[in-house]
Design a protein around this motif. Structure first.
Motif, PDB file in Angstrom:
ATOM      1  N   UNK A  39       6.467  -9.169   5.127  1.00 46.91           N
ATOM      2  CA  UNK A  39       7.226  -8.359   4.183  1.00 46.91           C
ATOM      3  C   UNK A  39       6.581  -8.244   2.796  1.00 46.91           C
ATOM      4  N   UNK A  40       6.016  -9.296   2.221  1.00 45.31           N
ATOM      5  CA  UNK A  40       5.360  -9.115   0.917  1.00 45.31           C
ATOM      6  C   UNK A  40       4.152  -8.189   0.963  1.00 45.31           C
ATOM      7  N   UNK A  41       3.616  -7.948   2.148  1.00 48.49           N
ATOM      8  CA  UNK A  41       2.427  -7.109   2.293  1.00 48.49           C
ATOM      9  C   UNK A  41       2.760  -5.716   2.839  1.00 48.49           C
ATOM     10  N   UNK A  42       4.043  -5.427   3.014  1.00 42.51           N
ATOM     11  CA  UNK A  42       4.450  -4.180   3.654  1.00 42.51           C
ATOM     12  C   UNK A  42       4.225  -2.972   2.753  1.00 42.51           C
ATOM     13  N   UNK A  43       4.327  -3.158   1.441  1.00 43.30           N
ATOM     14  CA  UNK A  43       4.310  -2.018   0.531  1.00 43.30           C
ATOM     15  C   UNK A  43       2.901  -1.666   0.076  1.00 43.30           C
ATOM     16  N   UNK A  44       2.680  -0.373  -0.116  1.00 46.27           N
ATOM     17  CA  UNK A  44       1.390   0.135  -0.548  1.00 46.27           C
ATOM     18  C   UNK A  44       1.062   1.434   0.169  1.00 46.27           C
ATOM     19  N   UNK A  45       0.182   2.237  -0.416  1.00 46.74           N
ATOM     20  CA  UNK A  45      -0.157   3.554   0.122  1.00 46.74           C
ATOM     21  C   UNK A  45      -1.480   3.587   0.885  1.00 46.74           C
ATOM     22  N   UNK A  46      -2.090   2.449   1.060  1.00 49.94           N
ATOM     23  CA  UNK A  46      -3.345   2.357   1.795  1.00 49.94           C
ATOM     24  C   UNK A  46      -3.171   1.499   3.043  1.00 49.94           C
ATOM     25  N   UNK A  47      -3.860   1.879   4.118  1.00 50.01           N
ATOM     26  CA  UNK A  47      -4.754   3.028   4.289  1.00 50.01           C
ATOM     27  C   UNK A  47      -3.972   4.341   4.328  1.00 50.01           C
ATOM     28  N   UNK A  48      -4.640   5.433   4.003  1.00 44.85           N
ATOM     29  CA  UNK A  48      -3.958   6.727   3.958  1.00 44.85           C
ATOM     30  C   UNK A  48      -4.373   7.658   5.096  1.00 44.85           C
ATOM     31  N   UNK A  49      -5.219   7.137   6.021  1.00 46.75           N
ATOM     32  CA  UNK A  49      -5.565   7.915   7.214  1.00 46.75           C
ATOM     33  C   UNK A  49      -5.584   7.001   8.415  1.00 46.75           C
ATOM     34  N   UNK A  50      -5.213   7.556   9.569  1.00 44.70           N
ATOM     35  CA  UNK A  50      -5.175   6.777  10.798  1.00 44.70           C
ATOM     36  C   UNK A  50      -6.560   6.627  11.405  1.00 44.70           C
ATOM     37  N   UNK A  51      -6.861   5.414  11.823  1.00 44.08           N
ATOM     38  CA  UNK A  51      -8.042   5.120  12.621  1.00 44.08           C
ATOM     39  C   UNK A  51      -7.600   4.196  13.750  1.00 44.08           C
ATOM     40  N   UNK A  52      -8.048   4.469  14.952  1.00 42.75           N
ATOM     41  CA  UNK A  52      -7.635   3.650  16.087  1.00 42.75           C
ATOM     42  C   UNK A  52      -8.017   2.189  15.905  1.00 42.75           C
TER      43      UNK A  52
END
Length: 276
Positions: A149-162
């Motif tokens: 939970x403390x690591x859940x927030x943030x906007x990165x990564x912003x693209x999907x990679x398998x």
């Protein structure tokens, strides 16, 4: 009967009137809540208790506000000044309610509809979306949630990679399924813009308008984006009609990938407009 229902955000009175209008019976009918069950509205505690009491008759997705409740309850996220979660956090049945919330999923499929709270990136088809959501569901139910939970927030990564793995993979899945509005043709996410369709940043578009997305043709229902209002297309259904902001609570009676009826009730609790 099967009904999809948009964002509640603690508007329990509107839910009660909606269920009365459709003559809901938990022994006969099923309702599917598209996330943001709690927060900003007047009675999140009663909302959770009501949904919990319905058992399998209510299938609920988690939205960003529901995850915020879990993070706040764990002490890893500070309450927002607009939060209305204190009654849950102080309730005698708080442990049972939070445990029930942890059991809910981020994606579901029934009656021909793929259901998510926010959206799906263009690279994912329905099967992959469900599989990735299940990865998060496993985490939510497991012993590692407090660490995550403390690591859940943030906007990165912003693209999907398998090849994404660990926390970045889980964070990306959660961001897509609970926060997505706009992305570009390659699936790069934007989280700055929260207004309607005409506010897309240059080079970006609503996730459901990306050409060639893998879920094209798959009926998808979602909430989260109250400034869209009701959108009904053959393979797309937007059901967050801003109940908590003084709009309406919307439900769709569905079967076999089709909408058979739209039902709406006015919300008596009008909050000051804000982000959702």
């Amino acid at each position: 009967m099967h009904y999809l229902i948009g964002d509640l955000q603690g508007c329990c009175d509107a839910l009660a009137r909606l269920l009365q209008q459709i003559d809901f019976s938990p022994s006969r009918d099923r309702i599917y809540l598209l996330g943001d069950l709690v927060n900003r509205g007047p009675d999140s505690l009663t909302t959770l208790r009501r949904l919990q009491s319905l058992g399998d008759a209510a299938q609920c997705l988690l939205g960003n506000h529901d995850l915020h409740l879990l993070a706040t309850a764990a002490g890893v996220r500070a309450p927002h000044k607009s939060d209305t979660l204190d009654a849950i956090l102080q309730a005698s049945d708080r442990p049972a309610l939070l445990e029930w919330l942890r059991q809910q999923r981020l994606a579901h499929q029934a009656q021909g509809w793929l259901m998510v709270h926010a959206g799906v990136v263009p690279q994912w088809d329905a099967s992959q979306t469900l599989a990735l959501a299940e990865e998060v569901h496993t985490l939510l139910r497991g012993p590692e949630l407090a660490e995550f939970l403390p690591q859940m927030y943030g906007n990165e990564p912003d693209r999907w990679k398998d090849e994404l793995s660990g926390v970045p993979r889980l964070r990306f899945i959660i961001n897509v399924l609970t926060r997505l509005r706009f992305c570009n043709a390659r699936g790069k996410l934007d989280f700055k813009t929260k207004e309607g369709l005409g506010s897309a940043p240059e080079g970006y578009m609503p996730w459901f308008d990306v050409p060639g997305r893998q879920t094209a043709g798959q009926p998808i229902a979602f909430g989260h984006w109250s400034t869209l209002g009701l959108i009904q297309r053959d393979d797309l259904l937007a059901l967050d009609t801003g109940c908590v902001w003084g709009g309406q609570l919307s439900a769709a009676r569905v079967a076999d990938g089709r909408v058979q009826e739209i039902i709406q009730v006015a919300c008596s609790q009008a909050q000051k407009p804000g982000s959702n």
